[in-house]
Design an enzyme around this catalytic site. Structure first.
Site, PDB file in Angstrom:
ATOM      1  N   ASP A   8      73.472 -41.018-139.656  1.00 21.85           N
ATOM      2  CA  ASP A   8      72.265 -41.835-139.728  1.00 21.85           C
ATOM      3  C   ASP A   8      71.332 -41.189-140.750  1.00 21.85           C
ATOM      4  O   ASP A   8      71.707 -40.227-141.452  1.00 21.85           O
ATOM      5  CB  ASP A   8      71.630 -42.043-138.337  1.00 21.85           C
ATOM      6  CG  ASP A   8      71.031 -40.765-137.759  1.00 21.85           C
ATOM      7  OD1 ASP A   8      71.137 -39.700-138.393  1.00 21.85           O
ATOM      8  OD2 ASP A   8      70.454 -40.839-136.650  1.00 21.85           O
ATOM      9  N   CYS A  65      74.315 -36.812-136.892  1.00 19.30           N
ATOM     10  CA  CYS A  65      72.984 -37.383-136.709  1.00 19.30           C
ATOM     11  C   CYS A  65      72.055 -36.219-136.412  1.00 19.30           C
ATOM     12  O   CYS A  65      72.411 -35.064-136.690  1.00 19.30           O
ATOM     13  CB  CYS A  65      72.982 -38.464-135.625  1.00 19.30           C
ATOM     14  SG  CYS A  65      73.438 -37.926-133.970  1.00 19.30           S
ATOM     15  N   THR A  67      71.120 -34.808-133.606  1.00 18.17           N
ATOM     16  CA  THR A  67      71.695 -33.906-132.601  1.00 18.17           C
ATOM     17  C   THR A  67      73.212 -33.966-132.511  1.00 18.17           C
ATOM     18  O   THR A  67      73.818 -33.098-131.885  1.00 18.17           O
ATOM     19  CB  THR A  67      71.169 -34.288-131.208  1.00 18.17           C
ATOM     20  OG1 THR A  67      71.526 -35.655-130.972  1.00 18.17           O
ATOM     21  CG2 THR A  67      69.659 -34.119-131.126  1.00 18.17           C
ATOM     22  N   GLY A  68      73.812 -35.015-133.037  1.00 16.62           N
ATOM     23  CA  GLY A  68      75.243 -35.282-132.838  1.00 16.62           C
ATOM     24  C   GLY A  68      75.508 -36.034-131.539  1.00 16.62           C
ATOM     25  O   GLY A  68      76.600 -36.557-131.321  1.00 16.62           O
ATOM     26  N   MET A  71      75.712 -40.101-131.753  1.00 15.32           N
ATOM     27  CA  MET A  71      76.981 -40.445-132.410  1.00 15.32           C
ATOM     28  C   MET A  71      78.136 -40.293-131.419  1.00 15.32           C
ATOM     29  O   MET A  71      79.025 -41.145-131.343  1.00 15.32           O
ATOM     30  CB  MET A  71      77.210 -39.541-133.629  1.00 15.32           C
ATOM     31  CG  MET A  71      76.349 -39.881-134.831  1.00 15.32           C
ATOM     32  SD  MET A  71      76.823 -41.492-135.502  1.00 15.32           S
ATOM     33  CE  MET A  71      76.089 -41.401-137.139  1.00 15.32           C
ATOM     34  N   HIS A  98      93.111 -28.666-127.248  1.00 11.69           N
ATOM     35  CA  HIS A  98      93.226 -29.079-125.842  1.00 11.69           C
ATOM     36  C   HIS A  98      92.985 -30.567-125.633  1.00 11.69           C
ATOM     37  O   HIS A  98      93.619 -31.171-124.773  1.00 11.69           O
ATOM     38  CB  HIS A  98      92.208 -28.319-124.980  1.00 11.69           C
ATOM     39  CG  HIS A  98      92.505 -26.862-124.827  1.00 11.69           C
ATOM     40  ND1 HIS A  98      92.145 -26.139-123.708  1.00 11.69           N
ATOM     41  CD2 HIS A  98      93.127 -25.983-125.652  1.00 11.69           C
ATOM     42  CE1 HIS A  98      92.530 -24.871-123.853  1.00 11.69           C
ATOM     43  NE2 HIS A  98      93.114 -24.750-125.032  1.00 11.69           N
ATOM     44  N   ARG A 133     100.543 -29.866-120.395  1.00 15.03           N
ATOM     45  CA  ARG A 133      99.394 -29.885-119.474  1.00 15.03           C
ATOM     46  C   ARG A 133      98.160 -30.521-120.122  1.00 15.03           C
ATOM     47  O   ARG A 133      97.383 -31.201-119.463  1.00 15.03           O
ATOM     48  CB  ARG A 133      99.083 -28.474-118.961  1.00 15.03           C
ATOM     49  CG  ARG A 133      98.484 -27.520-119.962  1.00 15.03           C
ATOM     50  CD  ARG A 133      98.308 -26.120-119.340  1.00 15.03           C
ATOM     51  NE  ARG A 133      97.433 -25.243-120.100  1.00 15.03           N
ATOM     52  CZ  ARG A 133      97.787 -24.595-121.204  1.00 15.03           C
ATOM     53  NH1 ARG A 133      99.006 -24.750-121.708  1.00 15.03           N
ATOM     54  NH2 ARG A 133      96.923 -23.798-121.820  1.00 15.03           N
ATOM     55  N   HIS A 134      98.017 -30.322-121.417  1.00 17.16           N
ATOM     56  CA  HIS A 134      96.881 -30.932-122.110  1.00 17.16           C
ATOM     57  C   HIS A 134      97.098 -32.434-122.286  1.00 17.16           C
ATOM     58  O   HIS A 134      96.174 -33.229-122.109  1.00 17.16           O
ATOM     59  CB  HIS A 134      96.656 -30.258-123.464  1.00 17.16           C
ATOM     60  CG  HIS A 134      96.210 -28.840-123.337  1.00 17.16           C
ATOM     61  ND1 HIS A 134      95.190 -28.463-122.512  1.00 17.16           N
ATOM     62  CD2 HIS A 134      96.663 -27.695-123.925  1.00 17.16           C
ATOM     63  CE1 HIS A 134      95.013 -27.157-122.578  1.00 17.16           C
ATOM     64  NE2 HIS A 134      95.903 -26.664-123.423  1.00 17.16           N
TER      65      HIS A 134
HETATM   66  C1  RB5 Z   1      67.005 -39.987-134.977  1.00 18.85           C
HETATM   67  O1  RB5 Z   1      65.667 -39.683-134.867  1.00 18.85           O
HETATM   68  C2  RB5 Z   1      67.778 -39.290-133.851  1.00 18.85           C
HETATM   69  O2  RB5 Z   1      67.440 -39.838-132.622  1.00 18.85           O
HETATM   70  C3  RB5 Z   1      69.270 -39.381-134.087  1.00 18.85           C
HETATM   71  O3  RB5 Z   1      69.584 -38.834-135.317  1.00 18.85           O
HETATM   72  C4  RB5 Z   1      70.158 -38.639-133.098  1.00 18.85           C
HETATM   73  O4  RB5 Z   1      69.727 -37.335-132.885  1.00 18.85           O
HETATM   74  C5  RB5 Z   1      70.460 -39.353-131.851  1.00 18.85           C
HETATM   75  O5  RB5 Z   1      71.227 -38.882-130.999  1.00 18.85           O
END
Ligand code: RB5
Length: 146
Positions: A8, A65, A67-68, A71, A98, A133-134
């Site tokens: 994003d 993004c 925080t990741g 996504m 795994h 197992r995985h």
């Molecule tokens: C955008 O501000 C932020 O919310 C997005 O990049 C992401 O962290 C969402 O999980």
């Protein structure tokens, strides 16, 4: 190996750096944007990249993004997608070994550039262990999609 990339607006810089890094190592990338820093909705970009993995056009996807997390939440709603948010190389390697994860998510606001590129390398260069197992545990995840 072909790798889909998407971000994003919050992680355009990291996506571009990952793209350059992968290309410099000889990987073929498929960049789905976002192109520019105008605010966009991360699910729209996660879906584009993950659909290309579902269709077999790309083997893996890397989604970034802030925080990741957004996504990964989006990606894990999609059939056949196993996405992991990683902020360390151990987890990036372990989720391939795994979980046979096919999507890596990283937060640009969480991880510095040097570490992010090491996480990418750990993920891309590690293969699924193929251990029974995985696979049995992954099959239980896949069964939840039915
Ligand atoms: C955008 O501000 C932020 O919310 C997005 O990049 C992401 O962290 C969402 O999980």
């Amino acid at each position: 190996m072909k790798i889909a990339l998407a971000s994003d607006h919050a992680a355009v810089n990291l996506r571009e750096k990952i793209n350059e890094h992968l290309k410099s190592k000889g990987a073929v990338t498929n960049d789905f944007g976002a192109f520019g820093t105008t605010p966009v909705d991360y699910p729209d970009y996660a879906v584009k990249a993950c659909e290309s993995v579902q269709k077999g056009e790309n083997s893996l996807a890397i989604l970034v993004c802030g925080t990741g997390i957004g996504m990964s939440m989006t990606a894990n709603k999609m059939k056949g997608i196993r996405a992991a948010v990683c902020s360390d190389t151990f987890s990036a390697k372990a989720t391939r070994l795994h979980n046979d994860a096919n999507v890596l998510c990283i937060g640009e606001r969480v991880v510095g550039l040097g570490l992010a590129l090491e996480i990418v390398d750990a993920f891309v260069l590690t293969q699924f262990s193929n251990e029974e197992r995985h696979q049995k545990r992954i099959d239980k995840i896949i069964n939840l999609e039915k």
